[in-house]
Motif scaffolding. Structure first.
Motif, short mmCIF file in Angstrom:
data_model
loop_
_atom_site.label_atom_id
_atom_site.label_comp_id
_atom_site.label_asym_id
_atom_site.label_seq_id
_atom_site.Cartn_x
_atom_site.Cartn_y
_atom_site.Cartn_z
N GLY A 1 -24.09 -15.70 -23.97
CA GLY A 1 -22.99 -15.56 -23.03
C GLY A 1 -22.78 -16.81 -22.19
N TYR A 2 -21.54 -17.00 -21.76
CA TYR A 2 -21.13 -18.18 -20.99
C TYR A 2 -21.97 -18.36 -19.72
N SER A 3 -22.37 -17.25 -19.09
CA SER A 3 -23.12 -17.38 -17.83
C SER A 3 -24.43 -18.13 -18.02
N PHE A 4 -25.05 -17.97 -19.20
CA PHE A 4 -26.30 -18.70 -19.46
C PHE A 4 -26.03 -20.19 -19.65
N LEU A 5 -24.86 -20.52 -20.21
CA LEU A 5 -24.48 -21.93 -20.32
C LEU A 5 -24.28 -22.53 -18.93
N GLU A 6 -23.58 -21.80 -18.06
CA GLU A 6 -23.33 -22.29 -16.70
C GLU A 6 -24.64 -22.54 -15.95
N GLU A 7 -25.58 -21.61 -16.11
CA GLU A 7 -26.87 -21.74 -15.43
C GLU A 7 -27.63 -22.99 -15.87
N ASN A 8 -27.36 -23.42 -17.12
CA ASN A 8 -28.12 -24.53 -17.71
C ASN A 8 -27.23 -25.70 -18.09
N SER A 9 -26.13 -25.88 -17.32
CA SER A 9 -25.13 -26.89 -17.68
C SER A 9 -25.67 -28.32 -17.58
N ASP A 10 -26.77 -28.49 -16.86
CA ASP A 10 -27.36 -29.83 -16.77
C ASP A 10 -28.12 -30.19 -18.05
N ARG A 11 -28.44 -29.16 -18.87
CA ARG A 11 -29.27 -29.41 -20.06
C ARG A 11 -28.58 -29.05 -21.37
N LEU A 12 -27.54 -28.21 -21.30
CA LEU A 12 -26.89 -27.72 -22.52
C LEU A 12 -25.42 -28.10 -22.54
N GLN A 13 -24.85 -28.14 -23.75
CA GLN A 13 -23.42 -28.38 -23.93
C GLN A 13 -22.86 -27.31 -24.86
N ALA A 14 -21.57 -27.05 -24.73
CA ALA A 14 -20.92 -26.01 -25.54
C ALA A 14 -20.11 -26.65 -26.65
N ALA A 15 -20.16 -26.03 -27.83
CA ALA A 15 -19.31 -26.47 -28.93
C ALA A 15 -17.86 -26.15 -28.61
N THR A 16 -16.96 -26.93 -29.19
CA THR A 16 -15.53 -26.66 -29.11
C THR A 16 -15.19 -25.64 -30.19
N LEU A 17 -14.50 -24.57 -29.84
CA LEU A 17 -14.08 -23.55 -30.81
C LEU A 17 -12.56 -23.49 -30.84
N ASN A 18 -12.00 -23.72 -32.02
CA ASN A 18 -10.54 -23.77 -32.17
C ASN A 18 -9.91 -24.69 -31.12
N GLY A 19 -10.58 -25.80 -30.87
CA GLY A 19 -10.03 -26.80 -29.97
C GLY A 19 -10.26 -26.55 -28.49
N MET A 20 -11.03 -25.50 -28.16
CA MET A 20 -11.23 -25.16 -26.74
C MET A 20 -12.71 -25.19 -26.36
N VAL A 21 -12.98 -25.86 -25.24
CA VAL A 21 -14.30 -25.77 -24.62
C VAL A 21 -14.24 -24.59 -23.65
N PRO A 22 -15.26 -23.72 -23.60
CA PRO A 22 -15.18 -22.56 -22.72
C PRO A 22 -15.16 -22.95 -21.24
N THR A 23 -14.22 -22.35 -20.51
CA THR A 23 -14.18 -22.47 -19.05
C THR A 23 -13.99 -21.08 -18.47
N ALA A 24 -14.41 -20.89 -17.23
CA ALA A 24 -14.28 -19.59 -16.58
C ALA A 24 -12.82 -19.14 -16.55
N GLU A 25 -11.90 -20.08 -16.29
CA GLU A 25 -10.49 -19.74 -16.17
C GLU A 25 -9.93 -19.25 -17.51
N ASP A 26 -10.25 -19.96 -18.59
CA ASP A 26 -9.71 -19.58 -19.90
C ASP A 26 -10.33 -18.28 -20.40
N ILE A 27 -11.59 -18.03 -20.05
CA ILE A 27 -12.23 -16.77 -20.45
C ILE A 27 -11.59 -15.60 -19.70
N ALA A 28 -11.36 -15.77 -18.40
CA ALA A 28 -10.77 -14.71 -17.59
C ALA A 28 -9.37 -14.34 -18.08
N GLU A 29 -8.64 -15.34 -18.61
CA GLU A 29 -7.27 -15.11 -19.08
C GLU A 29 -7.21 -14.82 -20.58
N ASP A 30 -8.39 -14.62 -21.21
CA ASP A 30 -8.48 -14.33 -22.65
C ASP A 30 -7.85 -15.42 -23.52
#
Length: 325
Positions: A222-251
């Motif tokens: 889940g995204y929350s675990f990425l946020e907690e560890n953002s200093d050590r981890l990076q997220a893959a781009t999926l269909n051209g999008m990096v996950p952000t709280a705003e984009d997740i909230a708006e689906d």
């Protein structure tokens, strides 16, 4: 008799519920609720086993209750259930910041992790997954062995990943075009079992630690675990999008999902504090725009939805099967 609330279910909701439970125990006259991380599916089984103090009062879920689980509850006498949709979360593909990051389409993700995929020689034919490296799926991807660590089948995160990521990347492929809905779901949501996908149990922190230790590993959580560890981890781009709280909230993010908890109404008034705990969870101080749950990574609902949740906590309406269909 039992004087402490018993809560089971999702490992994704667990950190949020734990914060609420600890505050609830220290700011009220009730005991701190006891939480157990069993996964969404495991939590539903325990929750739906029956009425009585040997059964849990609340179950957390990182997906909505299934109609079959609702039936199981009904058959075991759990006739009155209130559903709370508490916010949003996204599922991420993450790696160490020192690893080569992935820029994936959902189709490429399915081709890397599906149990059966279209043959490289004949795209209309399904074969056991032949791909050993990401670069074999697509030359633009890293020349690294496919190794992805993720949750087990009992996890709501796994259910959501299978449906929102793998099936979404599979259902437009020619090889499944003529299949029935059930056949397509079976193929598209089946994960390879040859060692490329490694089940990590219900502990998302274990996946985080493995990614930090192993630069060739990718993880699903889940995204929350990425946020907690953002200093050590990076997220893959999926269909051209990096996950952000705003984009997740708006689906807008392709692998966004809702989070829930379910209350067994027959236990309200028998086990002390259940209604009060539900009210604390959906309070403005917890889930408002400046609430403490936002501070720990929950993507909180908008104001109108929060007011509906508070109304639910006050009135505890019964969930119906029709709502789940």
């Amino acid at each position: 008799a039992r004087d402490t609330i018993s809560i089971v279910g999702s490992s994704t909701v667990y950190p949020f519920a734990t914060v609420v439970a600890e505050r609830f125990g220290t700011t009220t006259d009730f005991n701190t609720p006891k939480l157990e991380s069993t996964g969404s599916g495991g939590g539903m089984k325990l929750f739906c086993q029956g009425i009585g103090t040997q059964h849990p009062d609340i179950t957390n879920a990182s997906r909505r209750m299934k109609p079959s689980e609702f039936e199981m509850c009904m058959n075991n006498g759990v006739k009155e259930i209130t559903e709370f949709r508490i916010g949003s979360d996204g599922i991420v593909i993450a790696s160490s910041k020192d690893a080569e990051n992935l820029e994936l389409t959902l189709e490429q993700l399915f081709l890397a992790l599906g149990k059966e995929v279209p043959s490289p020689d004949d795209p209309s034919e399904l074969v056991a997954n032949p791909y050993e490296k990401w670069s074999e799926v697509d030359s633009s991807l890293p020349d690294v062995t496919i190794r992805v660590m993720g949750p087990p089948p009992t996890s709501g995160t796994r259910d959501s990943f299978n449906e929102l990521a793998l099936q979404a990347g599979c259902e437009d492929l020619p090889a499944v075009a003529d299949m029935s809905e059930d056949e397509m779901e079976s193929v598209c949501q089946s994960v390879r079992e040859d060692g490329a996908f490694i089940e990590a149990g219900e502990n998302d922190n274990l996946i985080v630690q493995k990614l930090i230790d192993d630069k060739g590993m990718y993880g699903v959580f889940g995204y929350s675990f990425l946020e907690e560890n953002s200093d050590r981890l990076q997220a893959a781009t999926l269909n051209g999008m990096v996950p952000t709280a705003e984009d997740i909230a708006e689906d807008k993010y392709p692998v966004a999902r809702s989070l829930f908890f379910y209350v067994k109404k027959a236990h309200v008034g028998v086990i002390p504090g259940i209604a009060e705990y539900a009210e604390a969870f959906v309070s403005v101080s917890a889930m408002g725009p400046n609430g403490y749950l936002r501070d720990v990574g929950l993507i909180v609902p908008p104001r109108a939805a929060l007011m509906d949740l508070q109304d639910k906590a006050a009135n505890m309406p019964n969930l119906t099967k029709a709502e789940l269909m």
